[in-house]
Design a protein around this motif. Structure first.
Motif, PDB file in Angstrom:
ATOM      1  N   SER A   3      38.704 -68.616 -16.463  1.00  0.00           N
ATOM      2  CA  SER A   3      39.821 -69.389 -17.014  1.00  0.00           C
ATOM      3  C   SER A   3      40.130 -68.943 -18.437  1.00  0.00           C
ATOM      4  N   GLU A   4      41.395 -68.982 -18.802  1.00  0.00           N
ATOM      5  CA  GLU A   4      41.776 -68.665 -20.182  1.00  0.00           C
ATOM      6  C   GLU A   4      41.014 -69.528 -21.161  1.00  0.00           C
ATOM      7  N   GLU A   5      40.692 -70.748 -20.737  1.00  0.00           N
ATOM      8  CA  GLU A   5      40.117 -71.718 -21.683  1.00  0.00           C
ATOM      9  C   GLU A   5      38.602 -71.660 -21.771  1.00  0.00           C
ATOM     10  N   TYR A  48      44.620 -63.254 -15.813  1.00  0.00           N
ATOM     11  CA  TYR A  48      45.175 -64.517 -15.313  1.00  0.00           C
ATOM     12  C   TYR A  48      46.619 -64.763 -15.753  1.00  0.00           C
ATOM     13  N   GLU A  49      47.288 -63.754 -16.321  1.00  0.00           N
ATOM     14  CA  GLU A  49      48.737 -63.888 -16.548  1.00  0.00           C
ATOM     15  C   GLU A  49      49.465 -62.673 -15.960  1.00  0.00           C
ATOM     16  N   CYS A  50      49.136 -61.471 -16.436  1.00  0.00           N
ATOM     17  CA  CYS A  50      49.898 -60.286 -16.004  1.00  0.00           C
ATOM     18  C   CYS A  50      49.676 -59.937 -14.528  1.00  0.00           C
ATOM     19  N   LEU A  53      49.721 -61.054 -23.749  1.00  0.00           N
ATOM     20  CA  LEU A  53      49.427 -61.710 -22.474  1.00  0.00           C
ATOM     21  C   LEU A  53      48.192 -61.110 -21.822  1.00  0.00           C
ATOM     22  N   ARG A  54      47.445 -61.997 -21.142  1.00  0.00           N
ATOM     23  CA  ARG A  54      46.144 -61.609 -20.603  1.00  0.00           C
ATOM     24  C   ARG A  54      46.321 -61.011 -19.211  1.00  0.00           C
ATOM     25  N   LEU A  55      45.620 -59.892 -18.994  1.00  0.00           N
ATOM     26  CA  LEU A  55      45.781 -59.133 -17.742  1.00  0.00           C
ATOM     27  C   LEU A  55      45.306 -59.929 -16.524  1.00  0.00           C
ATOM     28  N   ILE A  96      42.394 -68.182 -13.620  1.00  0.00           N
ATOM     29  CA  ILE A  96      43.464 -69.161 -13.842  1.00  0.00           C
ATOM     30  C   ILE A  96      43.853 -69.309 -15.317  1.00  0.00           C
ATOM     31  N   ASP A  97      45.118 -69.458 -15.542  1.00  0.00           N
ATOM     32  CA  ASP A  97      45.654 -69.913 -16.828  1.00  0.00           C
ATOM     33  C   ASP A  97      46.071 -71.361 -16.559  1.00  0.00           C
ATOM     34  N   PRO A  98      45.199 -72.310 -16.905  1.00  0.00           N
ATOM     35  CA  PRO A  98      45.436 -73.679 -16.436  1.00  0.00           C
ATOM     36  C   PRO A  98      46.722 -74.306 -16.969  1.00  0.00           C
ATOM     37  N   LEU A  99      47.066 -73.937 -18.221  1.00  0.00           N
ATOM     38  CA  LEU A  99      48.296 -74.495 -18.786  1.00  0.00           C
ATOM     39  C   LEU A  99      48.977 -73.372 -19.571  1.00  0.00           C
ATOM     40  N   ASP A 100      50.044 -72.827 -19.004  1.00  0.00           N
ATOM     41  CA  ASP A 100      50.738 -71.707 -19.656  1.00  0.00           C
ATOM     42  C   ASP A 100      51.944 -72.242 -20.432  1.00  0.00           C
ATOM     43  N   GLY A 101      52.068 -71.788 -21.676  1.00  0.00           N
ATOM     44  CA  GLY A 101      53.200 -72.239 -22.501  1.00  0.00           C
ATOM     45  C   GLY A 101      52.820 -73.429 -23.357  1.00  0.00           C
ATOM     46  N   SER A 102      51.552 -73.461 -23.771  1.00  0.00           N
ATOM     47  CA  SER A 102      51.025 -74.641 -24.499  1.00  0.00           C
ATOM     48  C   SER A 102      51.883 -75.021 -25.699  1.00  0.00           C
TER      49      SER A 102
HETATM   50 MN    MN Z   1      49.583 -68.353 -20.590  1.00  0.00          MN
END
Ligand code: MN
Ligand code: AHG
Ligand code: MN
Ligand code: MN
Length: 339
Positions: free
Chosen positions: A91-93, A278-280, A274-276, A114-120
């Motif tokens: 997870s990103e977090e 869990y985002e890209c 951006l992270r490869l 997972i990126d649990p919440l994108d656009g924080s």
């Molecule tokens: Mn994100």
């Protein structure tokens, strides 16, 4: 009234596409849908709950975690743990991978990034945010699953998608056989098929990039932005500039209307932001499945070697012809020293 097809019914119907699967992936997608509904409930009444603002902690990215970042992270991890179909969550977090070591989960065959919440940055101002997920099959066959099982190339994904918590809440995903979109009907608490077989237009007239970083872009990116702004009716230019600041929302708009989303290298982010993992990668898999293109300015995102869990990559993603045109500019050249 059209026949309502829920996410659950759709997954079961599509089961036939995977003769060897015994339902685990279907149950895993169901678990993600459940967590999405729980997060959606909090996002929808965020202003009324003590869930806005920051949590007072900093994540591995060096970002101050928002309360909703932490809440969404917890909800998705717990839904995956209870579901028993996933053995590791990246997870990103969380700095390290999270092993779900219940008796059932530890032998599960799937990995979820997972990126649990994108656009924080948009949470407190009521602008759409999202969740991004990516699913791999575990590669190691003995003992505990490990980081090796997570750091697979994007081409190895078995499923990927996102939830967008916007004017409506949608879950959009692919298992490698096209892209389908489901809208949450709050009156029955079900994601219902609303956008079957989504295809991104080959061309578009929207470019999406944070032009506030203009002076920090490579010259090739600056030249492409100028290309977008030049008057040329034959190629429908100047394009429209649209930037929401949530990757999920910017890419969802482009998936429907056509367009290109760009987060390039900058002098302060030499590998992009951006992270490869869990985002890209998940967005690249999904957009390719919808007929689009996703590169780092030169190479296909899905072919990039994953060397670190939280590694970053520049990304040019969207309508195939627009990404190809952008690639004709030297997008990765050395950042010009500030003159
Ligand atoms: Mn994100
Ligand atoms: P996250 O909220 O998961 O950290 O992701 C934020 C990302 C992405 O959603 C968005 O496209 C980008 O950050 C915006 O970055 P800038 O504010 O630098 O433009
Ligand atoms: Mn973040
Ligand atoms: Mn995030």
């Amino acid at each position: 009234m059209n026949k309502v097809i829920t996410l659950g019914q759709f997954i079961i119907e599509k089961q036939a596409d995977f003769p060897y699967a015994k339902g685990e992936l279907s149950r895993l997608l169901r678990d993600i849908g459940i967590a999405a509904k729980i997060v959606n409930r909090e996002v929808n009444k965020a202003g009324l709950m003590d869930i806005l603002g920051n949590a007072g902690s900093t994540n591995i990215q060096g970002e101050s975690q928002q309360k909703l970042d932490v809440y969404a992270d917890q909800q998705f991890i717990s839904a995956l743990k209870c579901g028993g179909e996933c053995c590791i969550v990246a997870s990103e977090e969380n700095e390290d991978i999270i092993r779900l070591d219940t008796d059932v989960s530890k032998n599960a065959k799937y990995i979820v990034a997972i990126d649990p919440l994108d656009g924080s940055s948009n949470i407190d101002v009521n602008v759409p945010v999202g969740t991004i997920f990516s699913i791999y099959r575990r590669k190691t066959t003995a003992g505990q699953a490990s980081l090796k099982d997570v750091m697979q190339k994007g081409t190895e994904q078995v499923a990927a998608g996102y939830i967008i918590y916007g004017s409506s809440t949608m879950l959009v995903y692919t298992t490698g056989k096209g892209v389908n979109g489901f809208t949450l009907d709050p009156s029955i608490g079900e994601f219902c098929l609303s956008h079957p077989d989504m295809q991104i237009p080959e061309r578009g007239v929207i470019y999406s990039i944070n032009e506030g970083n203009y002076v920090h872009f490579p010259q090739g990116v600056k030249d492409y932005i100028k290309y977008c702004q030049v008057e040329d009716p034959k190629t429908n230019r100047p394009y429209a500039s649209r930037y929401i600041g949530s990757m999920v929302a910017d890419i969802h708009r482009n998936l429907i209307k056509g367009g290109i989303f760009i987060y390039p290298v900058t002098s302060s982010a030499p590998n992009g932001k951006l992270r490869l993992v869990y985002e890209c990668n998940p967005m690249a898999f999904l957009i390719e499945q919808a007929g689009g293109r996703a590169t780092n300015g030169k190479d296909r995102i899905l072919n990039l070697t994953v060397t670190e869990l939280h590694q970053r990559s520049p990304i040019f993603i969207g309508s195939k012809e627009m990404v190809k045109k952008a690639e004709s500019f030297n997008l990765l050249n050395e950042i010009l020293q500030k003159s």
